[in-house]
Scaffold this motif. Sequence first.
Motif, PDB file in Angstrom:
ATOM      1  N   PRO A 127      91.299 -28.354  15.642  1.00 56.07           N
ATOM      2  CA  PRO A 127      90.786 -27.435  16.741  1.00 56.07           C
ATOM      3  C   PRO A 127      91.104 -28.107  17.963  1.00 56.07           C
ATOM      4  O   PRO A 127      91.237 -29.289  18.217  1.00 56.07           O
ATOM      5  N   LEU A 128      90.976 -27.519  18.993  1.00 52.49           N
ATOM      6  CA  LEU A 128      91.180 -27.887  20.398  1.00 52.49           C
ATOM      7  C   LEU A 128      90.700 -26.957  21.485  1.00 52.49           C
ATOM      8  O   LEU A 128      90.605 -25.750  21.248  1.00 52.49           O
ATOM      9  N   LEU A 129      90.497 -27.470  22.488  1.00 49.63           N
ATOM     10  CA  LEU A 129      90.298 -26.605  23.684  1.00 49.63           C
ATOM     11  C   LEU A 129      91.484 -26.124  24.642  1.00 49.63           C
ATOM     12  O   LEU A 129      91.508 -25.205  24.949  1.00 49.63           O
ATOM     13  N   GLY A 139      90.114 -31.945  23.409  1.00 53.19           N
ATOM     14  CA  GLY A 139      88.837 -31.592  22.501  1.00 53.19           C
ATOM     15  C   GLY A 139      87.750 -31.255  23.460  1.00 53.19           C
ATOM     16  O   GLY A 139      87.667 -30.952  24.496  1.00 53.19           O
ATOM     17  N   MET A 140      86.689 -31.229  22.762  1.00 54.29           N
ATOM     18  CA  MET A 140      85.372 -31.019  23.001  1.00 54.29           C
ATOM     19  C   MET A 140      84.740 -32.070  23.988  1.00 54.29           C
ATOM     20  O   MET A 140      83.940 -31.898  24.656  1.00 54.29           O
ATOM     21  N   GLY A 143      85.712 -37.267  21.430  1.00 55.61           N
ATOM     22  CA  GLY A 143      86.839 -38.289  20.853  1.00 55.61           C
ATOM     23  C   GLY A 143      86.678 -38.621  19.482  1.00 55.61           C
ATOM     24  O   GLY A 143      87.471 -39.590  18.975  1.00 55.61           O
ATOM     25  N   PHE A 144      86.232 -37.725  18.685  1.00 52.67           N
ATOM     26  CA  PHE A 144      86.310 -38.105  17.159  1.00 52.67           C
ATOM     27  C   PHE A 144      87.444 -38.072  16.561  1.00 52.67           C
ATOM     28  O   PHE A 144      87.862 -38.825  16.052  1.00 52.67           O
ATOM     29  N   TYR A 145      88.459 -37.107  16.953  1.00 53.44           N
ATOM     30  CA  TYR A 145      89.677 -36.876  16.366  1.00 53.44           C
ATOM     31  C   TYR A 145      90.521 -38.157  16.901  1.00 53.44           C
ATOM     32  O   TYR A 145      91.410 -38.805  16.180  1.00 53.44           O
ATOM     33  N   ASP A 146      90.547 -38.229  18.287  1.00 48.86           N
ATOM     34  CA  ASP A 146      91.450 -39.588  18.928  1.00 48.86           C
ATOM     35  C   ASP A 146      90.826 -41.026  18.320  1.00 48.86           C
ATOM     36  O   ASP A 146      91.839 -41.517  17.921  1.00 48.86           O
ATOM     37  N   ARG A 147      89.717 -41.239  18.100  1.00 40.84           N
ATOM     38  CA  ARG A 147      89.426 -42.292  17.328  1.00 40.84           C
ATOM     39  C   ARG A 147      89.640 -42.560  15.937  1.00 40.84           C
ATOM     40  O   ARG A 147      90.498 -43.232  15.627  1.00 40.84           O
ATOM     41  N   THR A 148      89.670 -41.221  15.235  1.00 44.27           N
ATOM     42  CA  THR A 148      90.041 -41.313  14.038  1.00 44.27           C
ATOM     43  C   THR A 148      91.725 -41.612  13.732  1.00 44.27           C
ATOM     44  O   THR A 148      92.216 -42.315  12.752  1.00 44.27           O
ATOM     45  N   LEU A 149      92.448 -40.865  14.569  1.00 45.22           N
ATOM     46  CA  LEU A 149      93.787 -40.810  14.264  1.00 45.22           C
ATOM     47  C   LEU A 149      94.545 -42.013  14.942  1.00 45.22           C
ATOM     48  O   LEU A 149      95.601 -42.435  14.672  1.00 45.22           O
ATOM     49  N   ALA A 150      93.732 -42.753  16.062  1.00 45.34           N
ATOM     50  CA  ALA A 150      94.391 -43.827  16.544  1.00 45.34           C
ATOM     51  C   ALA A 150      94.631 -44.976  15.408  1.00 45.34           C
ATOM     52  O   ALA A 150      95.607 -45.849  15.547  1.00 45.34           O
TER      53      ALA A 150
END
Length: 195
Positions: A127-129, A139-140, A143-150
């Motif tokens: 999802p995204l804004l 995103g919202m 930072g959940f997706y950024d931390r995870t994908l890093a």
Amino acid sequence: MSVDLKKLRQQLQQQRKSVSGFEHQRAQQQIFQRLIRLKKFQQAHKVGIYLHAFGEVHTRQIIEYCFKQHKQVYLPMICTMNQQLRWVKISQRQYRNQRFSHHALGMQEPMASRGVHVSHLDLLILPLLACDLLGTRIGMGGGFYDRTLASAKHRPLRFGIAHDFQLVTNPLPRKPWDQALDGLITPTKSLHFTR
């Protein structure tokens, strides 16, 4: 031209909330038709996807199609220890019976104590804004997706889905920790980016 992220987030959250049920259905259908034609989606066996909760593009049709095509469906669950997402495989029965727990942030999560790392997935639908023409995703703000994908530089393939108004033409600021998309699908466009 610099972008005021706080103002942009507020504006797009408001715009997303005002999308009617009919518009959501139409957007879901158009995005679904574009997505299933993508070779990368057709080849993906393990698909990470979200349950819509805050006005994002609805994902029901994509999830049901994944089950029909015998793809494995994984939903995100927030790990409180490191504030990253873990991915929990769900069954069609679990999905249809809505066997989820309610997270304090307002979304539903699979009821499970364990999940897999994001690198276990072939394709992640995010999802995204907002997203710009370079694949920078906003995103919202958690930072959940950024931390995870890093911690998973090369896998999985990352595709955002969004309404047309969420694609912005001005470049968005990208911090060193921001994780770019490989592609974006809107009701009228399929874009591919170089990460």
